[in-house]
Enzyme design. Structure first.
Site, short mmCIF file in Angstrom:
data_model
loop_
_atom_site.label_atom_id
_atom_site.label_comp_id
_atom_site.label_asym_id
_atom_site.label_seq_id
_atom_site.Cartn_x
_atom_site.Cartn_y
_atom_site.Cartn_z
N GLY A 237 5.33 -9.80 -26.33
CA GLY A 237 5.42 -8.58 -27.11
C GLY A 237 4.33 -8.53 -28.17
O GLY A 237 3.63 -9.52 -28.41
N CYS A 238 4.19 -7.37 -28.78
CA CYS A 238 3.10 -7.17 -29.74
C CYS A 238 3.30 -8.03 -31.00
O CYS A 238 2.39 -8.75 -31.42
CB CYS A 238 2.96 -5.70 -30.10
N TYR A 239 4.49 -7.94 -31.60
CA TYR A 239 4.75 -8.78 -32.77
C TYR A 239 4.66 -10.27 -32.41
O TYR A 239 4.02 -11.05 -33.12
CB TYR A 239 6.14 -8.49 -33.33
#
Lengths: 348, 348, 348, 348
Positions: free
Chosen positions: C148-150
């Site tokens: 995921g991005c985070y």
């Protein structure tokens, strides 16, 4: 490899030149000058270039500009005309992103820019760097006055209507250009009115009584039409970083009501690599050209009346400045016109 | 009517004072000074005030400040301490929105603000203008050092946890304040890094190694707790105009795990007119207090662990500066505390 | 040329894959599916691709995905796991940008995503696509769960501190990740809370009590450290389009105070093409990586205390999603890792 | 106290009515309806109202609207005309913020709004709620069709030029209104094109071939002029929350070149409490009226030519909708026209 120098690289058109030229397959960045920041690595000011551009800003006096093939001036008005002669004499091609070589009439220049023009002979020689109009002249030029950001979009938007070959289609005395620009158009200068806390969540016109791009637009359109035109120009400031949207109004002349304007535009720009005529009914968005050299145009004739509404979007820092500069450089050097300019727009 | 003067009214806290005070039912704006803009009608600089504020900026030398009941300093650091003594001697109450009277330790002041403190005796007398902590002292004060914008939100966010009456709830050595501010917090100064073209569509931290609000926060929290506290403070710049969001982290002490922190906050702030403890699970938005003097707080304990996450929102120009100044003025003058401060937030 | 298919191309990660892959020198875009928009030219939805991407969306049933070399899933959670088995059986490599193959523990997956996992055997085989951690495994993988991005930014930010080779440097039970994301992270879904009129000039936290990226981060950090870690994760919504800024807090262990953390990070990432450790004292901006696959990291130790503050910026749609997907694809196919990913960030 | 009901209060004009009416000294909010959100406290949806508005949304069937003095409809088009008759019969005054009672020609209404008009008799009775034009009629009205946001700004901008008393000043067949609106004008509807990630850092026109406000503007200007007018209307979407900026173009007729247009505007609006004619040369900003009921106008005649350029700014949610509704309510009830509407704009 082509050796390129940039004079005055700390502003937005400077860093945009760096972004484009450092990714250009035939270019070697030879020097970038800044009196004020001499010695500072470019990537310290613009971390986006870290690891990719190793140059430091150097003092103009120390830059080996005369050994470059091309020198760009991304400087305030008045700098290029002071240095162009020496560079040209050394065989360097010169592309000025400021206004020194745009207005052919020195009186006009002096009126709008409040400084004398120091080299009218070079001005006479300089070619106005709008490839869609002057491609052949650009190929042979030594010295280019690159169009302003607004003038590029307005001229490309009205060009097909004004060229004599198209016939006498519109009233050339009542043209209106209602233009909207992102804030990067004001440059990277510390000023109150372009602070985020002033300019965001806000919208306003400016320069209504007279903006420096007006005489340039009128000169350019007149040259295209082969006769004088009259145009009202109202620029506005949009709370966004990049992008110009020009909304252009032109009255169709009584005899020209049957013209297929959509077809006219499509035909005129069929072979232009950086002008996209969108399908009838489109409303182009500035972000559809963000960070790219494309211009998109839509042609409207609301309710089939006698008014044309032309919508034009460009990225003011690319096709409105640095990208157009690279396009012109490619032409001057006999390279493929689109070299280094094919990156897709960034959306969202 | 209370006669009010403002010294240095051209910045954002100045115009916000004008907005609030010109709508205050008991206030008469007597003078607003600006050396640089003397003679200019205030409404020329701030058209939002056209037709409502008739004052012009006047030279400080010409302002009849000593006949005012209250004078606000919305000036750079160092100005208020140079002028406060004379005004106080004339019986004027003084409220400084800058930092001259915040830090009680002159050595600390001199270290962080790089100037000597010219009146330590007044500093000793000055009251730190945070009503939720010092209401009674403010009522009796002649001279107020108004809290900074970040310190207001951090102190209000941690106050219920630190007051001795609450017991030994949290580890006071590992506090963290991760704070985010809109760009108006940087003031109305012409600077490159707060231009819209630089600061919008962007996010960054700043002052990580040390920000002037850190010693003020630590001093304030220590005073609340009655013992030293340690806190890490990381400010960030948000691409918006107004608003501060503080995300505060505090470790619950081993013996305090059964505390009902939601109830603690609700009880502590039950009678505070400008502090709203939101229901459990809320995530307050800065816009929910935009242009108002409210602070909203939410208390989280993710997964029931030993870490509290406190969210605090305020408008940095209102409760973080000018609104708090008016609240303090009301207290000093025996007026209802909320007078002139009841306007609803503007949303959207 | 490598034949690539994209399942579910109408969202932001889909269009970003199109932008990157259509400029990738070794890729031929073979198919892009969208049940809802089947038949619509991709460039009608995304005018930025006009003249450059000729594909139309096609119905998933009609897409010749099994003849592709690689298929990306840019779909909602749950789609990839329903289709991966068949594609893998046909010899297609599969890269899922959603969460189906991230969490190794199916119970965790089912708890956070509220759906059963339909192919635990594939999950066991799937490789977590973070090249800086799993490069060799990615090279040999048939099936990738892309981070995921985070989680990408948090793991890259803490990685050098946690790897056993670095020694026992920090307290792994009190980690904090205070993260801020642009709104494109919420996807291209019609929702009220991400409207411009709701989310601009505003700032808030969300998911404080538990966000789906938390178990992924904890799993990833645990794998890196070789032991369980505890971390608090607070995501916030920033009024900007692209970009994630993670502010990470880690306590230095008593014996590790003499460590040169700057050197540790520089050494660890010296050979990573997409991780830039900035000079000591830097505060990276999200725009410095806008539209690029770079991550920039700065390491701070305020006042020389026992707290490390690590700042990490990435473009959530590039290194946080589609760019990382292309990087992983390059590795899987034995291509140079940076192919098609060297475009410079767009600034301003 | 006046009892006021609001039908359909969940949108932006609804919450703006709540903000204004809850601060109005003579108003008691009696009911606010929302079929979908019935039972939800208003302050749960709009935390800005916490502690100040205690109402919950109620089902329209349960709302005691017929016992109100005034009912506002902040609903989609078509709702007010279905309910107005019953309320009027009960003696309630009705103010519709939607379009049901704007267009006098039912055929026009049906063409632009794609629904039949259910009560032509009430339409005939309804008064168009633009106080600067229809103040006396509004005072006596039972039923108001409140002007749209764009039409308010365009009509106020052209009014002084068109009133017969001014003489035959401009060509009424070539009017152009190039208008720019913040995104709140699109309402609080979950739609992709107004997401922050779509609409910010972007600018575009829309509705160029025909927008619903065009017939309303033409009807209004025609009524003012006492003869038909022709106008081109191009709306654009600005990446900001609130505000409309109309740039209006009008050709001066040959005989009218000596007119002092600045004086004409100042004279016409001298007694209007909510119209501010700015000094010659001004360029009004939308933020100068943010959150207020003011309109600011500037009159330009570039280069002394035959084209007038009129700039008008308003807050689309206040003077363009809810504030104008309150102004009209004051008139209908014989209250001071500015009551509850004197709050200063919020700047910055």
């Amino acid at each position: 490899m082509i050796k390129v120098g940039i004079v005055g690289g700390t502003g937005y058109t400077g860093v945009e030149l760096l972004r484009l030229l450092s990714q250009h397959p035939e270019v070697e960045l030879a020097a970038i000058t800044s009196r004020k920041e001499a010695g500072m690595p470019v990537a310290d000011m613009y971390p986006s270039l870290r690891g990719r551009v190793a140059l430091s800003f150097c003092d103009p006096a120390d830059a080996a500009l005369s050994s470059c093939d091309v020198v760009f001036f991304a400087t305030p008005h008045g700098v290029a005309m002071a240095q162009a002669r020496e560079l040209l004499a050394a065989g360097v091609r010169v592309i000025d992103l400021a206004a020194d070589f745009r207005l052919k009439d020195t009186a006009e220049f002096e009126r709008w820019y409040a400084m004398p023009h120091s080299c009218p002979d070079l001005l006479a020689e300089a070619v106005y760097g709008l490839p869609e109009v002057n491609r052949d002249a650009i190929r042979k030029a030594r010295l280019i006055g690159l169009p302003g950001c607004y003038p590029t979009s307005v001229q490309l938007g009205l060009l097909p209507l004004l060229e004599p070959v198209a016939g006498d289609l519109i009233d050339v005395d009542t043209l209106i250009a209602d233009c909207k620009s992102g804030v990067s158009g004001a440059g990277r200068k510390a000023e109150v009115h372009t602070l985020l806390a002033e300019a965001s969540d806000n919208f306003k016109a400016y320069g209504v009584s007279g903006h420096r791009h007006l005489p340039e637009i009128v000169q350019g359109l007149g040259a295209i039409a082969g006769r004088p035109v009259r145009l009202a120009f109202t620029p506005h400031l949009v709370p966004m970083i990049r992008g110009i949207h020009s909304t252009l109004y032109a009255r169709i002349r009584p005899g020209a009501g049957d013209t297929d304007f959509q077809a006219l535009y499509e035909r005129r720009y069929a072979d232009e690599p950086f002008v996209d005529v969108m399908p009838a009914g489109s409303t182009p968005e500035t972000r559809s050209v963000r960070a790219s050299n494309m211009v998109r145009i839509a042609v409207h004739r609301p309710q089939g009346g006698d008014l044309l509404v032309i919508l034009v979007v460009e990225d003011n820092l690319v096709k409105g400045a640095s990208g157009q500069g690279v396009q012109v450089m490619n032409l001057m050097l006999g390279l493929p016109e689109t070299l280094g300019l094919t990156q897709l727009p960034v959306l969202p």
